[in-house]
Design a protein around this motif. Structure first.
Motif, PDB file in Angstrom:
ATOM      1  N   ILE A  76      -8.590   7.955  -0.395  1.00 24.20           N
ATOM      2  CA  ILE A  76      -7.645   7.516  -1.412  1.00 24.20           C
ATOM      3  C   ILE A  76      -8.368   7.327  -2.741  1.00 24.20           C
ATOM      4  CG2 ILE A  76      -6.144   6.389   0.260  1.00 24.20           C
ATOM      5  CD1 ILE A  76      -7.247   3.696  -0.746  1.00 24.20           C
ATOM      6  N   ASP A 103       2.695   6.712  -7.036  1.00 27.46           N
ATOM      7  CA  ASP A 103       1.553   7.409  -7.633  1.00 27.46           C
ATOM      8  C   ASP A 103       0.553   6.456  -8.279  1.00 27.46           C
ATOM      9  OD1 ASP A 103       0.239   9.882  -7.998  1.00 27.46           O
ATOM     10  OD2 ASP A 103       0.816   9.924 -10.116  1.00 27.46           O
ATOM     11  N   LEU A 150       1.387   4.355  -2.917  1.00 30.80           N
ATOM     12  CA  LEU A 150       1.337   5.800  -2.692  1.00 30.80           C
ATOM     13  C   LEU A 150       2.612   6.468  -3.198  1.00 30.80           C
ATOM     14  CD1 LEU A 150      -0.212   5.890   0.908  1.00 30.80           C
ATOM     15  CD2 LEU A 150      -1.351   6.543  -1.231  1.00 30.80           C
ATOM     16  N   ARG A 151       3.765   5.868  -2.939  1.00 31.04           N
ATOM     17  CA  ARG A 151       5.040   6.447  -3.378  1.00 31.04           C
ATOM     18  C   ARG A 151       5.146   6.510  -4.891  1.00 31.04           C
ATOM     19  NH1 ARG A 151       7.263   2.933   0.432  1.00 31.04           N
ATOM     20  NH2 ARG A 151       8.109   1.625  -1.253  1.00 31.04           N
ATOM     21  N   LEU A 154      -1.738   5.126  -6.206  1.00 31.79           N
ATOM     22  CA  LEU A 154      -2.821   5.674  -5.407  1.00 31.79           C
ATOM     23  C   LEU A 154      -2.420   7.039  -4.890  1.00 31.79           C
ATOM     24  CD1 LEU A 154      -3.681   2.577  -3.153  1.00 31.79           C
ATOM     25  CD2 LEU A 154      -4.990   3.355  -5.140  1.00 31.79           C
ATOM     26  N   ARG A 155      -3.406   7.878  -4.655  1.00 33.79           N
ATOM     27  CA  ARG A 155      -3.168   9.163  -4.007  1.00 33.79           C
ATOM     28  C   ARG A 155      -4.082   9.282  -2.804  1.00 33.79           C
ATOM     29  NH1 ARG A 155      -2.617  13.474  -9.070  1.00 33.79           N
ATOM     30  NH2 ARG A 155      -0.784  12.466 -10.044  1.00 33.79           N
ATOM     31  N   ASN A 156      -3.598   9.961  -1.804  1.00 35.03           N
ATOM     32  CA  ASN A 156      -4.317  10.107  -0.553  1.00 35.03           C
ATOM     33  C   ASN A 156      -4.471  11.587  -0.248  1.00 35.03           C
ATOM     34  OD1 ASN A 156      -5.494   9.748   1.918  1.00 35.03           O
ATOM     35  ND2 ASN A 156      -3.747   8.754   2.882  1.00 35.03           N
ATOM     36  N   ASP A 157      -5.704  12.055  -0.125  1.00 32.41           N
ATOM     37  CA  ASP A 157      -5.940  13.442   0.248  1.00 32.41           C
ATOM     38  C   ASP A 157      -7.067  13.496   1.267  1.00 32.41           C
ATOM     39  OD1 ASP A 157      -8.327  13.178  -1.216  1.00 32.41           O
ATOM     40  OD2 ASP A 157      -7.449  14.047  -3.017  1.00 32.41           O
ATOM     41  N   TYR A 205       0.834  -1.204   0.000  1.00 31.19           N
ATOM     42  CA  TYR A 205       0.000   0.000   0.000  1.00 31.19           C
ATOM     43  C   TYR A 205       0.870   1.256   0.000  1.00 31.19           C
ATOM     44  CZ  TYR A 205      -3.323   3.498   1.752  1.00 31.19           C
ATOM     45  OH  TYR A 205      -4.091   4.633   1.926  1.00 31.19           O
ATOM     46  N   GLU A 206       1.899   1.272   0.823  1.00 37.03           N
ATOM     47  CA  GLU A 206       2.768   2.449   0.898  1.00 37.03           C
ATOM     48  C   GLU A 206       3.578   2.621  -0.380  1.00 37.03           C
ATOM     49  OE1 GLU A 206       4.896   1.865   4.562  1.00 37.03           O
ATOM     50  OE2 GLU A 206       3.155   2.447   5.787  1.00 37.03           O
TER      51      GLU A 206
END
Length: 228
Positions: free
Chosen positions: A142, A133, A130-131, A135-138, A126-127
């Motif tokens: 997500i 791109d 995110l690193r 997934l994006r988390n705002d 999962y991490e």
């Protein structure tokens, strides 16, 4: 009196030790008989049947009938999310089970969380998403990027088909052993299914443990450089 649903009945059901053990056992996303659940929860079959009746009444489990046999399972992803959240709170508050054997390290490394992957591997994955791109988390949660759609497409997951379902497409799920997030929702379930289809992840019989060899993990991490 406060407004909204009364949570006392549901909380009381889950709070019973035997019923909690039954629900935890069913988090393996595998339907089980009353006899199997009795063995796993440490009670007699008659006692397990009594507790299963209570859980059925409140809609926490459902039953599938095949001939004379009845197979019980978690009623849905919302119930599974509730159980996993409670497990996370119990872990943070010190309510941990004693170490019982060699399976525990395996469970921490990779396991089934209802229908998606949990444990160290899932948190690392999962991490990495995110690193890279994927997934994006705002503040809104997500979401899957265009790069992410290509990444999952390269893996063999049809994200457009998943997006059309009524179920939540993707969401972070707090991992009770790592206390960090892994991927859940329809996308998380599809990811686990695809890893199993590719032979990169295998269920351990009669356990929530998922096994990934070093070669399997290397193949998975290599996806971040290949699927660009």
């Amino acid at each position: 009196m406060s407004e909204g649903p009364n949570i006392v009945r549901v909380a009381a059901l889950i709070g019973d030790n035997a019923r909690a053990e039954i629900l935890t056992a069913l988090m393996s996303d595998r339907a089980m008989t009353a006899t199997e659940l009795a063995h796993l929860s440490g009670v007699t079959r008659q006692t397990a049947s009594f507790h299963l009746g209570k859980l059925l009444e409140e809609g926490l489990v459902v039953v599938d009938r095949q001939g004379r046999h009845r197979y019980f399972r978690i009623a849905g992803s919302d119930v599974a999310e509730l159980i996993e959240s409670i497990m996370g709170v119990a872990f943070r508050s010190g309510g941990k089970r004693p170490v019982t054997g060699p399976r525990d390290p395996g469970l921490r490394r990779a396991r089934i969380c209802y229908d998606h992957l949990a444990g160290e591997v899932s948190v690392e994955l999962y991490e990495a998403m995110l690193r890279h791109d994927v997934l994006r988390n705002d503040s809104g949660g997500i979401w899957l990027t265009d790069r992410g759609r290509r990444w999952f497409g390269y893996l063999g997951v049809d994200t457009d088909a998943l997006d059309s379902r009524k179920r939540i497409f993707c969401r972070p799920c707090l991992d009770w052993s790592e206390r960090r997030h892994h991927l859940a929702g329809a996308l998380g379930a599809a990811l686990l299914g695809r890893l199993q289809a590719l032979g990169w992840a295998a269920r351990t019989p009669d356990s929530r443990t998922v096994t990934l060899t070093q070669e399997d993990e290397e193949s998975l991490w290599a996806m971040f450089t290949r699927a660009t």
